[in-house]
Design a protein around this motif. Structure first.
Motif, PDB file in Angstrom:
ATOM      1  N   ARG A   1     -13.145 -20.665  36.439  1.00  0.00           N
ATOM      2  CA  ARG A   1     -14.091 -20.644  35.332  1.00  0.00           C
ATOM      3  C   ARG A   1     -13.743 -19.501  34.379  1.00  0.00           C
ATOM      4  O   ARG A   1     -13.430 -18.393  34.818  1.00  0.00           O
TER       5      ARG A   1
ATOM      6  N   LYS B   1     -13.925 -17.946  29.967  1.00  0.00           N
ATOM      7  CA  LYS B   1     -14.530 -17.931  28.640  1.00  0.00           C
ATOM      8  C   LYS B   1     -13.433 -17.785  27.596  1.00  0.00           C
ATOM      9  O   LYS B   1     -12.692 -16.805  27.596  1.00  0.00           O
TER      10      LYS B   1
ATOM     11  N   SER C   1     -22.095 -21.647  34.364  1.00  0.00           N
ATOM     12  CA  SER C   1     -23.014 -21.789  33.240  1.00  0.00           C
ATOM     13  C   SER C   1     -22.575 -20.938  32.049  1.00  0.00           C
ATOM     14  O   SER C   1     -22.945 -21.237  30.911  1.00  0.00           O
TER      15      SER C   1
ATOM     16  N   ASN D   1     -16.807 -21.831  29.208  1.00  0.00           N
ATOM     17  CA  ASN D   1     -16.536 -22.936  28.282  1.00  0.00           C
ATOM     18  C   ASN D   1     -15.156 -23.529  28.524  1.00  0.00           C
ATOM     19  O   ASN D   1     -14.682 -24.346  27.743  1.00  0.00           O
ATOM     20  N   ALA D   2     -14.523 -23.104  29.622  1.00  0.00           N
ATOM     21  CA  ALA D   2     -13.175 -23.592  29.925  1.00  0.00           C
ATOM     22  C   ALA D   2     -12.850 -23.349  31.394  1.00  0.00           C
ATOM     23  O   ALA D   2     -13.522 -22.576  32.084  1.00  0.00           O
TER      24      ALA D   2
ATOM     25  N   LEU E   1     -10.661 -27.305  28.201  1.00  0.00           N
ATOM     26  CA  LEU E   1     -11.881 -26.977  27.467  1.00  0.00           C
ATOM     27  C   LEU E   1     -13.024 -27.879  27.911  1.00  0.00           C
ATOM     28  O   LEU E   1     -12.896 -29.110  27.923  1.00  0.00           O
ATOM     29  N   LEU E   2     -14.134 -27.273  28.271  1.00  0.00           N
ATOM     30  CA  LEU E   2     -15.296 -28.006  28.789  1.00  0.00           C
ATOM     31  C   LEU E   2     -16.136 -28.580  27.658  1.00  0.00           C
ATOM     32  O   LEU E   2     -16.246 -27.978  26.579  1.00  0.00           O
TER      33      LEU E   2
ATOM     34  N   SER F   1     -19.454 -29.565  25.481  1.00  0.00           N
ATOM     35  CA  SER F   1     -20.686 -28.796  25.220  1.00  0.00           C
ATOM     36  C   SER F   1     -21.634 -29.633  24.390  1.00  0.00           C
ATOM     37  O   SER F   1     -21.262 -30.679  23.860  1.00  0.00           O
TER      38      SER F   1
END
Length: 394
Positions: free
Chosen positions: A343, A345, A366, A369-370, A391-392, A394
């Motif tokens: 996880r 950022k 949480s 973002n990646a 990349l997650l 959103s």
């Protein structure tokens, strides 16, 4: 044990697009067209004004500054005029051009007085007119099969009078969480119990994909109960996602129970962290995924494997999470004999791995973002080196 790449190849080679279905354009946001769309009309359908002002019929006198006003046309109103040189009609944006008019003079450049307009500035012939078919001609390809419908394209379809389109159907997805230790939020915890979070994370992830789960079920660590809930989850679903009970402990009953249903194994266990005890299988045209119970492992497996399968069924050409290469902002050391999904950022400066990488730690997920992908066999990635980042959504 399979590598990440081997597992993905085995799985993705079995995926197929869903059947097409006709739906109202109001319900089509984010869906993929299953047909080519050809414009049934010219766009615009008739010559019209792009500004408020006056439609004029020019004369041979290039210095003409005075035009007789013979009427008015509003948007949607009749354009039943035939202008002669030196005549004008008051016109508003979107109103049809009258016969004989060749130009629009915007209202800011005229003075209206006693039935005439007087030009305060020269005008250019032919300006501020939207000609019929200038955006799209009748029969022209408007949107291509495979196009992902967005708000503007839905409005575009409506502007052509199209209110239904064929898209690839979303799969029906059911979620089944297992374990004696889990209880739903809002209940009082007893000794040894934990609040169940996996169904909430999975349902939210599916909602981002335009899918509302068909069922959200719970099963205890008893074979009969698990069997009943699996049967319910499979009924009417294209995809069943289970969490928990897929490892090799005494009460991990999922793998053997799925075999009783005749589920064919695509793969079982992947050399990755988190998410090693992960099962993917098929029952005819249904896909079954049994994910680990730890919350972070659940989301890693979902985004790396389940998410791309769903995207492919939905008709998307690009199905996996978007990949990028970013500068690592902190050295990563690994003594793992398997690939890792960390996880992280992503910022303007690069990508920072987050604290709390254990598979039960949802807090760090949480904030992420990646995911940083650390390939199998990697011992160290130094600060400022480039790393592969997934990349997650959103």
């Amino acid at each position: 044990m399979l590598t990440v790449e081997e597992a993905k190849n085995l799985l993705f080679n079995q995926v197929f697009k869903s059947e097409s279905v006709g739906i109202d354009i109001s319900d089509s946001l984010g869906m993929v067209l299953a047909e080519d769309i050809f414009s049934p009309i010219n766009q615009p359908e008739f010559d019209n004004s792009s500004m408020d002002g006056y439609a004029v019929a020019s004369t041979n006198d290039l210095e003409q500054k005075k035009f007789e006003i013979i009427g008015e046309i509003k948007a949607g109103g009749s354009a039943n005029f035939n202008l002669k040189p030196g005549q004008a009609v008051r016109i508003f944006t979107g109103a049809a051009m009258p016969d004989g008019a060749d130009s629009i003079v915007i209202q800011e450049k005229v003075e209206a007085k006693e039935g005439y307009i007087y030009l305060t500035e020269p005008y250019k012939k032919g300006v501020f007119i939207r000609t019929a078919g200038s955006m799209m001609k009748k029969g022209e390809l408007a949107l291509q099969k495979g196009f992902v419908l967005n708000p503007a394209s839905i409005g575009f379809l409506a502007s052509m009078g199209i209110f239904k389109v064929k898209v690839y159907k979303n799969p029906e997805v059911s979620i089944l969480t297992t374990g004696d230790e889990i209880v739903k939020p809002g209940m009082v915890l007893k000794p040894g119990q934990i609040y169940e979070s996996n169904s909430f994370s999975l349902a939210a992830s599916l909602n981002l994909m335009g899918i509302k789960p068909k069922n959200s079920l719970t099963a205890t660590d008893r074979t009969e109960d698990l069997r009943n809930q699996i049967e319910t989850g499979l009924d009417g679903s294209d995809i069943l996602i289970l969490t928990g009970g897929i490892s090799v402990g005494k009460y991990d009953l999922v793998f053997e129970t799925l075999k009783e249903f005749g589920v064919e194994t695509i793969f079982y266990k992947v050399a990755q962290k988190p998410g090693k005890p992960f099962f993917a299988g098929r029952l005819n045209d249904k896909f079954i995924f049994a994910l680990p119970g730890n919350p972070a492992a659940v989301l890693v497996c979902f985004y790396q494997y389940v998410y791309p399968v769903i995207k492919a069924i939905q008709g998307f050409e690009k199905t996996e999470l978007p990949k990028a290469y970013k500068k690592l902002l902190k050295t990563i050391k690994s003594n793992e004999d398997r690939a890792q999904f960390m996880r992280a950022k992503v910022t303007e400066d690069g990508v920072m791995p987050l604290e709390g990488q254990d598979s039960f730690m949802l807090y760090s997920f949480s904030l992420a973002n990646a995911l940083i992908y650390v390939p199998n066999g990697t011992e160290i990635i130094k600060e400022n080196e480039m790393v592969e980042v997934h990349l997650l959504p959103s």
